[in-house]
Design a protein around this motif. Structure first.
Motif, PDB file in Angstrom:
ATOM      1  N   ALA A 177       4.141   0.760  -1.835  1.00 29.50           N
ATOM      2  CA  ALA A 177       3.771   0.321  -0.479  1.00 29.50           C
ATOM      3  C   ALA A 177       3.496  -1.186  -0.457  1.00 29.50           C
ATOM      4  CB  ALA A 177       2.553   1.093   0.001  1.00 29.50           C
ATOM      5  N   LEU A 178       2.796  -1.675  -1.478  1.00 27.33           N
ATOM      6  CA  LEU A 178       2.468  -3.105  -1.485  1.00 27.33           C
ATOM      7  C   LEU A 178       3.723  -3.947  -1.700  1.00 27.33           C
ATOM      8  CD1 LEU A 178      -0.937  -2.966  -3.346  1.00 27.33           C
ATOM      9  CD2 LEU A 178      -0.545  -3.899  -1.058  1.00 27.33           C
ATOM     10  N   ARG A 179       4.632  -3.469  -2.557  1.00 31.57           N
ATOM     11  CA  ARG A 179       5.892  -4.214  -2.737  1.00 31.57           C
ATOM     12  C   ARG A 179       6.653  -4.258  -1.408  1.00 31.57           C
ATOM     13  NH1 ARG A 179       8.245  -1.296  -6.577  1.00 31.57           N
ATOM     14  NH2 ARG A 179       7.067  -1.664  -8.451  1.00 31.57           N
ATOM     15  N   THR A 237      -2.557  -7.778  -2.814  1.00 30.90           N
ATOM     16  CA  THR A 237      -1.095  -7.783  -2.697  1.00 30.90           C
ATOM     17  C   THR A 237      -0.395  -7.988  -4.044  1.00 30.90           C
ATOM     18  OG1 THR A 237      -1.316 -10.077  -1.939  1.00 30.90           O
ATOM     19  CG2 THR A 237      -0.965  -8.390  -0.250  1.00 30.90           C
ATOM     20  N   LEU A 238      -1.159  -8.207  -5.112  1.00 29.37           N
ATOM     21  CA  LEU A 238      -0.555  -8.228  -6.463  1.00 29.37           C
ATOM     22  C   LEU A 238      -0.887  -6.958  -7.246  1.00 29.37           C
ATOM     23  CD1 LEU A 238      -1.160 -11.961  -7.470  1.00 29.37           C
ATOM     24  CD2 LEU A 238       0.987 -10.896  -6.763  1.00 29.37           C
ATOM     25  N   TRP A 239      -1.853  -6.214  -6.785  1.00 32.39           N
ATOM     26  CA  TRP A 239      -2.221  -4.902  -7.363  1.00 32.39           C
ATOM     27  C   TRP A 239      -2.206  -4.929  -8.892  1.00 32.39           C
ATOM     28  CZ3 TRP A 239      -4.919  -1.723  -4.707  1.00 32.39           C
ATOM     29  CH2 TRP A 239      -5.043  -0.381  -5.063  1.00 32.39           C
ATOM     30  N   ASN A 240      -3.140  -5.649  -9.450  1.00 32.30           N
ATOM     31  CA  ASN A 240      -3.244  -5.771 -10.921  1.00 32.30           C
ATOM     32  C   ASN A 240      -1.983  -6.337 -11.561  1.00 32.30           C
ATOM     33  OD1 ASN A 240      -5.845  -4.842 -11.596  1.00 32.30           O
ATOM     34  ND2 ASN A 240      -5.185  -2.751 -11.141  1.00 32.30           N
ATOM     35  N   GLY A 241      -1.166  -7.012 -10.821  1.00 25.75           N
ATOM     36  CA  GLY A 241       0.104  -7.522 -11.351  1.00 25.75           C
ATOM     37  C   GLY A 241       1.196  -6.468 -11.383  1.00 25.75           C
ATOM     38  N   GLU A 242       0.881  -5.252 -10.959  1.00 28.67           N
ATOM     39  CA  GLU A 242       1.851  -4.151 -11.098  1.00 28.67           C
ATOM     40  C   GLU A 242       3.034  -4.281 -10.140  1.00 28.67           C
ATOM     41  OE1 GLU A 242      -0.217  -0.341 -11.124  1.00 28.67           O
ATOM     42  OE2 GLU A 242      -1.753  -1.254 -12.381  1.00 28.67           O
ATOM     43  N   VAL A 243       2.920  -5.132  -9.121  1.00 23.41           N
ATOM     44  CA  VAL A 243       4.061  -5.334  -8.215  1.00 23.41           C
ATOM     45  C   VAL A 243       5.269  -5.907  -8.960  1.00 23.41           C
ATOM     46  CG1 VAL A 243       2.784  -5.600  -6.049  1.00 23.41           C
ATOM     47  CG2 VAL A 243       3.065  -7.568  -7.539  1.00 23.41           C
ATOM     48  N   LEU A 244       5.015  -6.498 -10.137  1.00 14.79           N
ATOM     49  CA  LEU A 244       6.112  -7.098 -10.905  1.00 14.79           C
ATOM     50  C   LEU A 244       6.991  -6.057 -11.586  1.00 14.79           C
ATOM     51  CD1 LEU A 244       4.452 -10.056 -12.865  1.00 14.79           C
ATOM     52  CD2 LEU A 244       5.995 -10.182 -10.904  1.00 14.79           C
ATOM     53  N   TYR A 245       6.463  -4.876 -11.795  1.00 15.55           N
ATOM     54  CA  TYR A 245       7.156  -3.917 -12.655  1.00 15.55           C
ATOM     55  C   TYR A 245       7.652  -2.724 -11.860  1.00 15.55           C
ATOM     56  CZ  TYR A 245       4.488  -6.844 -15.747  1.00 15.55           C
ATOM     57  OH  TYR A 245       3.952  -7.940 -16.342  1.00 15.55           O
ATOM     58  N   GLU A 246       8.726  -2.107 -12.352  1.00 12.24           N
ATOM     59  CA  GLU A 246       9.215  -0.870 -11.750  1.00 12.24           C
ATOM     60  C   GLU A 246       8.126   0.173 -11.935  1.00 12.24           C
ATOM     61  OE1 GLU A 246      11.881  -0.471  -9.905  1.00 12.24           O
ATOM     62  OE2 GLU A 246      12.155  -2.618 -10.236  1.00 12.24           O
ATOM     63  N   ASP A 247       7.600   0.675 -10.872  1.00 16.16           N
ATOM     64  CA  ASP A 247       6.480   1.590 -10.945  1.00 16.16           C
ATOM     65  C   ASP A 247       6.563   2.431  -9.679  1.00 16.16           C
ATOM     66  OD1 ASP A 247       3.963   2.800 -10.899  1.00 16.16           O
ATOM     67  OD2 ASP A 247       2.980   1.059 -11.795  1.00 16.16           O
ATOM     68  N   ASP A 248       6.463   3.754  -9.813  1.00 20.04           N
ATOM     69  CA  ASP A 248       6.619   4.552  -8.597  1.00 20.04           C
ATOM     70  C   ASP A 248       5.278   5.021  -8.030  1.00 20.04           C
ATOM     71  OD1 ASP A 248       6.064   6.405 -10.506  1.00 20.04           O
ATOM     72  OD2 ASP A 248       7.955   7.514 -10.305  1.00 20.04           O
ATOM     73  N   ASP A 249       4.170   4.435  -8.491  1.00 27.98           N
ATOM     74  CA  ASP A 249       2.880   4.712  -7.874  1.00 27.98           C
ATOM     75  C   ASP A 249       2.967   4.340  -6.378  1.00 27.98           C
ATOM     76  OD1 ASP A 249      -0.283   4.860  -8.162  1.00 27.98           O
ATOM     77  OD2 ASP A 249       0.208   3.087  -6.971  1.00 27.98           O
ATOM     78  N   ALA A 250       2.482   5.252  -5.518  1.00 29.18           N
ATOM     79  CA  ALA A 250       2.691   5.085  -4.074  1.00 29.18           C
ATOM     80  C   ALA A 250       2.068   3.783  -3.541  1.00 29.18           C
ATOM     81  CB  ALA A 250       2.121   6.281  -3.331  1.00 29.18           C
ATOM     82  N   ASP A 251       0.914   3.378  -4.098  1.00 34.16           N
ATOM     83  CA  ASP A 251       0.291   2.140  -3.622  1.00 34.16           C
ATOM     84  C   ASP A 251       1.117   0.914  -4.018  1.00 34.16           C
ATOM     85  OD1 ASP A 251      -1.861   3.295  -2.302  1.00 34.16           O
ATOM     86  OD2 ASP A 251      -3.079   3.374  -4.120  1.00 34.16           O
ATOM     87  N   VAL A 252       1.651   0.938  -5.242  1.00 31.15           N
ATOM     88  CA  VAL A 252       2.467  -0.216  -5.683  1.00 31.15           C
ATOM     89  C   VAL A 252       3.735  -0.300  -4.834  1.00 31.15           C
ATOM     90  CG1 VAL A 252       3.564  -1.345  -7.648  1.00 31.15           C
ATOM     91  CG2 VAL A 252       1.676   0.205  -8.045  1.00 31.15           C
ATOM     92  N   ALA A 263      -6.420   1.226   3.257  1.00 31.40           N
ATOM     93  CA  ALA A 263      -5.346   1.997   2.611  1.00 31.40           C
ATOM     94  C   ALA A 263      -4.074   1.151   2.474  1.00 31.40           C
ATOM     95  CB  ALA A 263      -5.074   3.244   3.433  1.00 31.40           C
ATOM     96  N   LYS A 264      -3.632   0.986   1.222  1.00 33.06           N
ATOM     97  CA  LYS A 264      -2.488   0.096   0.975  1.00 33.06           C
ATOM     98  C   LYS A 264      -1.215   0.639   1.624  1.00 33.06           C
ATOM     99  CE  LYS A 264      -5.715  -1.806  -1.022  1.00 33.06           C
ATOM    100  NZ  LYS A 264      -6.493  -2.764  -0.239  1.00 33.06           N
ATOM    101  N   GLN A 265      -1.134   1.975   1.734  1.00 31.61           N
ATOM    102  CA  GLN A 265       0.071   2.563   2.316  1.00 31.61           C
ATOM    103  C   GLN A 265       0.101   2.401   3.840  1.00 31.61           C
ATOM    104  OE1 GLN A 265       0.721   6.506   0.450  1.00 31.61           O
ATOM    105  NE2 GLN A 265      -0.506   5.676  -1.215  1.00 31.61           N
ATOM    106  N   GLU A 266      -0.971   1.892   4.419  1.00 33.08           N
ATOM    107  CA  GLU A 266      -1.008   1.667   5.874  1.00 33.08           C
ATOM    108  C   GLU A 266      -0.940   0.180   6.227  1.00 33.08           C
ATOM    109  OE1 GLU A 266      -4.373   3.648   7.609  1.00 33.08           O
ATOM    110  OE2 GLU A 266      -3.555   5.632   7.199  1.00 33.08           O
ATOM    111  N   TYR A 267      -0.743  -0.672   5.216  1.00 35.58           N
ATOM    112  CA  TYR A 267      -0.762  -2.112   5.509  1.00 35.58           C
ATOM    113  C   TYR A 267       0.282  -2.488   6.565  1.00 35.58           C
ATOM    114  CZ  TYR A 267      -4.050  -4.165   2.099  1.00 35.58           C
ATOM    115  OH  TYR A 267      -5.173  -4.559   1.423  1.00 35.58           O
ATOM    116  N   LEU A 268       1.518  -1.965   6.423  1.00 35.01           N
ATOM    117  CA  LEU A 268       2.559  -2.371   7.374  1.00 35.01           C
ATOM    118  C   LEU A 268       2.230  -1.865   8.777  1.00 35.01           C
ATOM    119  CD1 LEU A 268       6.015  -2.132   5.533  1.00 35.01           C
ATOM    120  CD2 LEU A 268       5.037  -4.117   6.724  1.00 35.01           C
TER     121      LEU A 268
END
Ligand SMILES: C[S@@+](CC[C@H](N)C(=O)[O-])C[C@H]1O[C@@H](n2cnc3c(N)ncnc32)[C@H](O)[C@@H]1O
Length: 214
Positions: free
Chosen positions: A181-183, A164-179, A138-143
């Motif tokens: 959490a990974l950011r 840790t790049l999550w389809n490259g979505e870490v680059l963009y403003e995105d409020d998906d909970a997994d993104v 679970a990406k939201q439990e990584y920390l």
């Protein structure tokens, strides 16, 4: 999964890496035929990369967080030293059952234990020390997983955190909970004076982490 490298590069890299043995190809095929979200499997390129790390580090105790069908656990088990073991945590009974079947019919049945239950509960019970940790649940439990394993690492241990790049979505403003959490995970790891890390742009992003000053 969307490619985050140039089109064709991952395929080229895979074609120029040692292919999976037959039993691993079967695990992959079975996973794609039988499980929902089969794209969660690591894939041959990352499996071979993990295997190379295990071969180089010679860990006695590998901890995997997120078993799925057992593919990455098997890849790592294949490179263990003779006294090495993979302990892998899985919350989903169906995934754990399939992984156990795959492991039982592999050459590495004695080298892998699947622990069923929420990883953070399992981690609470496990004393360590862990020499290599592959985080892939679970990406939201990584920390939280990172904090749980840090005190249980051996001196020269390494952690590999997947996606840790999550389809490259870490680059963009995105409020998906997994993104989100990974950011937060990526920001926290690079800023943590206890740690050194490198975010490898392999597949979906794989961050290698070790404790600083060891
Ligand atoms: C990305 S898949 C793992 C893929 C596998 N490592 C591989 O490369 O083939 C993530 C797995 O973690 C499991 N999972 C999700 N949350 C979990 C939790 N809190 N504790 C343990 N396992 C969890 C899921 O059921 C899923 O099987």
């Amino acid at each position: 999964m969307k490619p985050i490298t140039l089109p064709g590069i991952d395929e080229y890299a895979e074609a120029h890496s040692t292919p999976d043995p037959a039993f691993m190809r079967l695990v992959g095929e079975n996973t794609w035929q039988s499980l929902t979200d089969p794209q969660m499997i690591s894939g041959p390129l990352q499996a071979r990369f993990l295997q190379m790390l295990v071969y180089a580090l010679r860990p006695r105790q590998v901890l995997e967080i997120g078993t799925f069908s057992g593919y990455s656990a098997l890849a790592m088990a294949a490179a263990l030293p003779p006294d090495g073991h993979v302990l892998t945590c899985e919350i989903d009974d169906r995934h754990a059952a399939m992984a156990r079947d795959h492991i039982a019919s592999s050459p590495y049945a004695g080298r892998i234990t699947v622990e069923t239950g929420p990883a953070l509960d399992t981690l609470d019970r496990l004393p360590g020390p862990f020499d290599f940790v592959f985080m892939d649940a679970a990406k939201q439990e990584y920390l939280a997983c990172l904090e749980a394993v840090l005190p249980k690492l051996s001196d020269h241990a390494m952690i590999a955190a997947d996606n840790t790049l999550w389809n490259g979505e870490v680059l963009y403003e995105d409020d998906d909970a997994d993104v989100v959490a990974l950011r937060a995970f990526n920001d926290a790891v690079v800023a943590d004076p206890r740690l050194e890390c490198v975010l490898v742009t392999l597949r979906d992003g794989l961050t290698l982490i070790r404790r600083a000053g060891r």
